[in-house]
Structures are given as structure tokens and as C-alpha cells.
Motif scaffolding. Structure first.
Motif, PDB file in Angstrom:
ATOM      1  N   VAL A   1       0.851  -1.191   0.000  1.00  0.00           N
ATOM      2  CA  VAL A   1       0.000   0.000   0.000  1.00  0.00           C
ATOM      3  C   VAL A   1       0.886   1.240   0.000  1.00  0.00           C
ATOM      4  O   VAL A   1       1.935   1.258   0.641  1.00  0.00           O
ATOM      5  CB  VAL A   1      -0.971   0.005   1.209  1.00  0.00           C
ATOM      6  CG1 VAL A   1      -0.223  -0.063   2.521  1.00  0.00           C
ATOM      7  CG2 VAL A   1      -1.878   1.223   1.199  1.00  0.00           C
ATOM      8  N   THR A   2       0.464   2.251  -0.778  1.00  0.00           N
ATOM      9  CA  THR A   2       1.205   3.510  -0.851  1.00  0.00           C
ATOM     10  C   THR A   2       0.254   4.669  -0.568  1.00  0.00           C
ATOM     11  O   THR A   2      -0.851   4.726  -1.116  1.00  0.00           O
ATOM     12  CB  THR A   2       1.824   3.703  -2.260  1.00  0.00           C
ATOM     13  OG1 THR A   2       2.651   2.577  -2.543  1.00  0.00           O
ATOM     14  CG2 THR A   2       2.664   4.969  -2.310  1.00  0.00           C
ATOM     15  N   GLU A   3       0.681   5.574   0.287  1.00  0.00           N
ATOM     16  CA  GLU A   3      -0.104   6.757   0.665  1.00  0.00           C
ATOM     17  C   GLU A   3       0.757   7.999   0.488  1.00  0.00           C
ATOM     18  O   GLU A   3       1.965   7.962   0.731  1.00  0.00           O
ATOM     19  CB  GLU A   3      -0.503   6.670   2.158  1.00  0.00           C
ATOM     20  CG  GLU A   3      -1.563   5.654   2.464  1.00  0.00           C
ATOM     21  CD  GLU A   3      -2.967   6.213   2.322  1.00  0.00           C
ATOM     22  OE1 GLU A   3      -3.130   7.451   2.246  1.00  0.00           O
ATOM     23  OE2 GLU A   3      -3.907   5.400   2.291  1.00  0.00           O
ATOM     24  N   LYS A   4       0.123   9.114   0.098  1.00  0.00           N
ATOM     25  CA  LYS A   4       0.819  10.401   0.083  1.00  0.00           C
ATOM     26  C   LYS A   4       0.175  11.306   1.127  1.00  0.00           C
ATOM     27  O   LYS A   4      -1.043  11.379   1.230  1.00  0.00           O
ATOM     28  CB  LYS A   4       0.712  11.058  -1.295  1.00  0.00           C
ATOM     29  CG  LYS A   4       1.544  10.392  -2.358  1.00  0.00           C
ATOM     30  CD  LYS A   4       1.403  11.120  -3.676  1.00  0.00           C
ATOM     31  CE  LYS A   4       2.161  10.377  -4.777  1.00  0.00           C
ATOM     32  NZ  LYS A   4       1.931  10.977  -6.108  1.00  0.00           N
ATOM     33  N   VAL A   5       1.026  11.980   1.905  1.00  0.00           N
ATOM     34  CA  VAL A   5       0.534  12.883   2.944  1.00  0.00           C
ATOM     35  C   VAL A   5       1.143  14.263   2.702  1.00  0.00           C
ATOM     36  O   VAL A   5       2.361  14.401   2.582  1.00  0.00           O
ATOM     37  CB  VAL A   5       0.920  12.390   4.360  1.00  0.00           C
ATOM     38  CG1 VAL A   5       0.404  13.361   5.422  1.00  0.00           C
ATOM     39  CG2 VAL A   5       0.367  10.993   4.615  1.00  0.00           C
ATOM     40  N   HIS A   6       0.281  15.288   2.627  1.00  0.00           N
ATOM     41  CA  HIS A   6       0.764  16.658   2.455  1.00  0.00           C
ATOM     42  C   HIS A   6       1.303  17.189   3.775  1.00  0.00           C
ATOM     43  O   HIS A   6       0.702  16.958   4.831  1.00  0.00           O
ATOM     44  CB  HIS A   6      -0.375  17.571   1.968  1.00  0.00           C
ATOM     45  CG  HIS A   6      -0.891  17.210   0.614  1.00  0.00           C
ATOM     46  ND1 HIS A   6      -0.247  17.561  -0.549  1.00  0.00           N
ATOM     47  CD2 HIS A   6      -1.980  16.484   0.245  1.00  0.00           C
ATOM     48  CE1 HIS A   6      -0.920  17.091  -1.582  1.00  0.00           C
ATOM     49  NE2 HIS A   6      -1.972  16.426  -1.136  1.00  0.00           N
ATOM     50  N   THR A   7       2.403  17.891   3.720  1.00  0.00           N
ATOM     51  CA  THR A   7       2.943  18.525   4.930  1.00  0.00           C
ATOM     52  C   THR A   7       2.504  19.987   4.967  1.00  0.00           C
ATOM     53  O   THR A   7       2.339  20.627   3.925  1.00  0.00           O
ATOM     54  CB  THR A   7       4.480  18.461   4.967  1.00  0.00           C
ATOM     55  OG1 THR A   7       5.008  19.222   3.885  1.00  0.00           O
ATOM     56  CG2 THR A   7       4.972  17.028   4.877  1.00  0.00           C
ATOM     57  N   LEU A   8       2.304  20.515   6.170  1.00  0.00           N
ATOM     58  CA  LEU A   8       1.991  21.941   6.338  1.00  0.00           C
ATOM     59  C   LEU A   8       3.266  22.766   6.328  1.00  0.00           C
ATOM     60  O   LEU A   8       3.256  23.939   5.979  1.00  0.00           O
ATOM     61  CB  LEU A   8       1.248  22.166   7.657  1.00  0.00           C
ATOM     62  CG  LEU A   8      -0.084  21.407   7.809  1.00  0.00           C
ATOM     63  CD1 LEU A   8      -0.617  21.554   9.221  1.00  0.00           C
ATOM     64  CD2 LEU A   8      -1.103  21.924   6.795  1.00  0.00           C
ATOM     65  N   ASP A   9       4.357  22.122   6.727  1.00  0.00           N
ATOM     66  CA  ASP A   9       5.659  22.799   6.742  1.00  0.00           C
ATOM     67  C   ASP A   9       6.732  21.724   6.678  1.00  0.00           C
ATOM     68  O   ASP A   9       6.543  20.625   7.212  1.00  0.00           O
ATOM     69  CB  ASP A   9       5.791  23.638   8.020  1.00  0.00           C
ATOM     70  CG  ASP A   9       6.947  24.645   7.918  1.00  0.00           C
ATOM     71  OD1 ASP A   9       7.389  24.900   6.788  1.00  0.00           O
ATOM     72  OD2 ASP A   9       7.376  25.146   8.971  1.00  0.00           O
ATOM     73  N   TYR A  10       7.837  22.035   6.038  1.00  0.00           N
ATOM     74  CA  TYR A  10       8.909  21.052   5.872  1.00  0.00           C
ATOM     75  C   TYR A  10      10.234  21.788   5.829  1.00  0.00           C
ATOM     76  O   TYR A  10      10.378  22.760   5.096  1.00  0.00           O
ATOM     77  CB  TYR A  10       8.707  20.253   4.581  1.00  0.00           C
ATOM     78  CG  TYR A  10       9.711  19.141   4.373  1.00  0.00           C
ATOM     79  CD1 TYR A  10       9.364  17.833   4.654  1.00  0.00           C
ATOM     80  CD2 TYR A  10      11.004  19.403   3.926  1.00  0.00           C
ATOM     81  CE1 TYR A  10      10.280  16.800   4.487  1.00  0.00           C
ATOM     82  CE2 TYR A  10      11.932  18.383   3.757  1.00  0.00           C
ATOM     83  CZ  TYR A  10      11.559  17.080   4.036  1.00  0.00           C
ATOM     84  OH  TYR A  10      12.464  16.071   3.893  1.00  0.00           O
ATOM     85  N   SER A  11      11.197  21.329   6.623  1.00  0.00           N
ATOM     86  CA  SER A  11      12.529  21.943   6.564  1.00  0.00           C
ATOM     87  C   SER A  11      13.584  20.880   6.831  1.00  0.00           C
ATOM     88  O   SER A  11      13.344  19.916   7.559  1.00  0.00           O
ATOM     89  CB  SER A  11      12.646  23.073   7.598  1.00  0.00           C
ATOM     90  OG  SER A  11      12.479  22.578   8.906  1.00  0.00           O
TER      91      SER A  11
END
Length: 380
Positions: A314-324
Motif C-alpha cells: 500500500v502507498t499513501e501520500k501525505v501533504h505537509t503543512l511545513d517542511y525543513s
């Protein structure tokens, strides 16, 4: 002994003290509930080697009479049978009378039960605790502290100290910590102390004791007194005493485990991350493979995958609100993260990673009163 009592109130107290009674005890009198009637009211007690619970039903509350005492006295009755009987009695009141040889008669309406009792003189006395180290907190806060840490205790008896929750107080702040050596849950809370100098650093309460306590205290802002001694802790509220032994030994120095830097930091909506990991584990067989793989892809998204060779992927994509920070690739036990996400009570969380094979920290994005630490899993 002879008294008449309101059944609902009695049933609730019987259920409370029953939580301290173990069917595995080798001491016959501890399989029972001690019932003691005085002209002030009725006291029920249940105990095993770890927990003792005392519940008091006063003669009256708010001018409503709960108990009518005709003769003072005490008896010990088998908890298993007694709890079932009082729950199913037909009327709103019941009468309990003890006659010769500890024979006890329960009467409610047309129902009469005759039970063989045990000698109350053989029942162990509850510990007498000096109330020097006392602090208070609202009951609903205590329930939250237990819920947000107890899930992370160890269930393995190989390291008994890890089956408990570590409590420490410093400067009026209580810190609760639980770890099974693969994950850690830590929660801070301000408490009311009877002395500005009150502090302790190695109180370890069995996780089972706190879970049972949580079931019987109300979810209200009423304060509960907590008294700590060398080997016991007492939780004291209106008409209820809950004693627990403390675990022997030194708890690991968990503060040293928590990294103070990160190579990659992400901010996410907790409900979307929780749902994605739950779906990611749908193909894994319970207890066999809870490993989730996470890596960064374009547009600051995280890709979550889980593979069970004999079932599928299974593959899922999750959006981030912030990434550094650096690109990320890490594997971990998804079930551990799910457990933490369910108690974190924040819509947004931050996760700080320190490398593919180093522990990582998850915290609420809006508050710093809680953190969760997880060990990664080696998948190659």
C-alpha cells in the motif's frame, strides 16, 4: 451487623472496590470484599498485593438517606458472587444481615440470598500513610495524564520497572513518563503542592494500577489529593481511597534519550497522518508486521508505504503543512505512532527526525506539554 442501603449507590461502590481484587490470590480472605457498617455509613474494601481500594457510603448525602444502620459490624463476602448478586437484585434497596458463624443474608424484595462469609478480623489493615508529601490536581487532568502515558508501558516482565509510569515533581510541575524501550510518552502538568519544596524524582507506579484508578474516578474538575511515601501512593477523593504499591528499582534516565536537534522537521495535520498510517497497516497481519516506510517526495510531500510480501503493498501520500531540512527516508512501527496520535489531542503535530537510524520526536504543534519518542526499525 444489620443495615439497609440504596442499591444503586451500593452497586457502584462494589464495582469500584472489585477492581482491586485478583482471582489469582492465594490468600482466601482477599478473594472477598470487606463490608463494615458503622453509624456514620458503610465502608467497602477490596485489595490484592498491588492495589487497595476503599469506598465509603455515608449515612446521607444532601439530606437524602442512603443507609439505615440497625447494628454495627463487619463481614467479608466472596467478591465474584456478591458483585453479581447485588447488580441483579430486584428492588431499589437491600438489607444485609450477618448472623452466627458469619452467615450473611441479603434481602431485596422477594429475593433472599444466604452467603457464607469470612472472618473480617483476618482481613489485612490498609496502610496508614503520613500525609507529608501531598499534591492535588483535577480528576479530569489525572485521567488525561494516565490515558496519554499508560499505553506506552512495557507488558514484558523481563524489566519490571518499565511496566510502570515514572512520576517526578520539580517546581510544581509533574512529569509523567512511560516507555517500553521502543517508544516513549512524556506529559507535563502543573499541580498544586502543599509545599513549594515538594519534589521527588523516582516514583514509579504500576501502569495497571493507574489504568484501574482511571476507570473509577469521575471526569470532573474536582481536586484529588495524591500522597507519596517510600513504597506507596495514595489517591484520596471524596469517599474514595485508592492505594497502590510503587515499583522498586531505578527508572532509566529518559531525558538523556530525547534528542535536542533535528536534521528534518515536518508539520502535519494529525488526523490525516493517523488515517494514512491506519490504511498503511491494513495489509499487515496483526502482530507480525507493523512496519511503515516513509520518504520525502516532491512538493514537500511524504510517501508512506507498507509491504506484506504474501499480501501486497500500500502507498499513501501525505501533504505537509511545513517542511525543513534534509530529505528523509525512515522505517518505524506504525502501530506505535497510531497509539500516540490517538491521545495527542492536537489538530497539528510536528515531527523532528535526526537520521534514518536515530530516534525521532513527535509533539503537538501548538503546545509543549507533551512529547512522544520512537525508535526506527532497520529494514535491511
Amino acid at each position: 451487623m444489620k443495615f439497609t442501603i440504596q442499591r444503586d449507590q451500593f452497586v457502584q461502590s462494589v464495582q469500584h472496590v472489585s477492581k482491586a481484587i485478583s482471582s489469582r490470590t492465594t490468600i482466601p480472605v482477599l478473594t472477598g470484599i470487606k463490608i463494615e457498617a458503622s453509624y456514620d455509613g458503610v465502608t467497602l474494601t477490596g485489595s490484592d498485593s498491588d492495589i487497595s481500594i476503599e469506598s465509603f457510603i455515608p449515612k446521607e448525602i444532601d439530606d437524602q438517606e442512603l443507609v439505615t444502620i440497625e447494628q454495627e459490624g463487619s463481614i467479608v463476602l466472596n467478591a465474584k458472587f456478591f458483585a453479581e448478586i447485588v447488580k441483579k437484585l430486584p428492588e431499589d434497596t437491600l438489607e444485609i444481615m450477618v448472623t452466627d458463624q458469619f452467615l450473611t443474608r441479603l434481602t431485596s424484595g422477594d429475593s433472599v440470598f444466604n452467603l457464607n462469609g469470612l472472618d473480617p478480623a483476618e482481613y489485612p489493615r490498609l496502610p496508614e500513610i503520613e500525609e507529608d508529601n501531598v499534591f492535588k490536581m483535577p480528576k479530569d487532568l489525572l485521567k488525561s495524564l494516565i490515558r496519554q502515558t499508560a499505553f506506552a508501558v512495557s507488558t514484558a516482565e523481563t524489566r519490571p520497572i518499565l511496566t510502570g509510569i515514572h512520576w517526578a515533581i520539580d517546581d510544581g510541575i509533574l512529569t509523567c513518563t512511560a516507555t517500553d524501550s521502543h517508544r516513549l510518552a512524556m506529559r507535563h502538568a502543573k499541580v498544586e503542592t502543599n509545599s513549594e519544596e515538594l519534589a521527588f524524582s523516582n516514583v514509579v507506579i504500576p501502569g495497571k494500577s493507574l489504568s484501574e484508578l482511571s476507570k473509577i474516578i469521575d471526569d470532573t474538575d474536582e481536586l484529588i489529593d495524591i500522597i507519596v511515601t517510600d513504597n506507596q501512593i495514595l489517591f484520596k477523593s471524596t469517599n474514595l481511597l485508592f492505594f497502590s504499591r510503587l515499583l522498586d528499582g531505578n527508572y532509566p534516565a529518559t531525558k538523556n534519550m530525547i534528542p535536542n536537534h533535528s536534521k528534518t522537521s515536518v508539520k502535519l495535520e494529525s488526523k490525516y497522518l493517523l488515517a494514512a498510517i491506519e490504511r498503511g497497516l491494513l495489509l499487515s497481519r496483526e502482530g507480525k508486521n507493523n512496519v511503515v516506510n516513509v520518504k520525502t517526495i516532491e512538493n514537500k510531500e511524504l510517501e508512506i508505504t507498507s509491504v506484506t510480501p504474501e499480501v501486497g503493498k500500500v502507498t499513501e501520500k501525505v501533504h505537509t503543512l511545513d517542511y525543513s531540512g534534509e530529505e528523509l527516508r525512515i522505517s518505524f512501527n506504525g502501530k506505535n505512532l497510531i497509539d500516540a496520535l490517538k491521545v495527542i489531542e492536537s489538530t497539528e503535530i510536528t515531527i523532528d527526525f535526526t537520521g534514518a537510524m536515530s530516534p525521532f520526536v513527535m509533539k503537538p504543534a501548538d503546545r509543549d506539554h507533551m512529547l512522544h519518542l520512537f525508535s526506527p526499525v532497520r529494514t535491511y
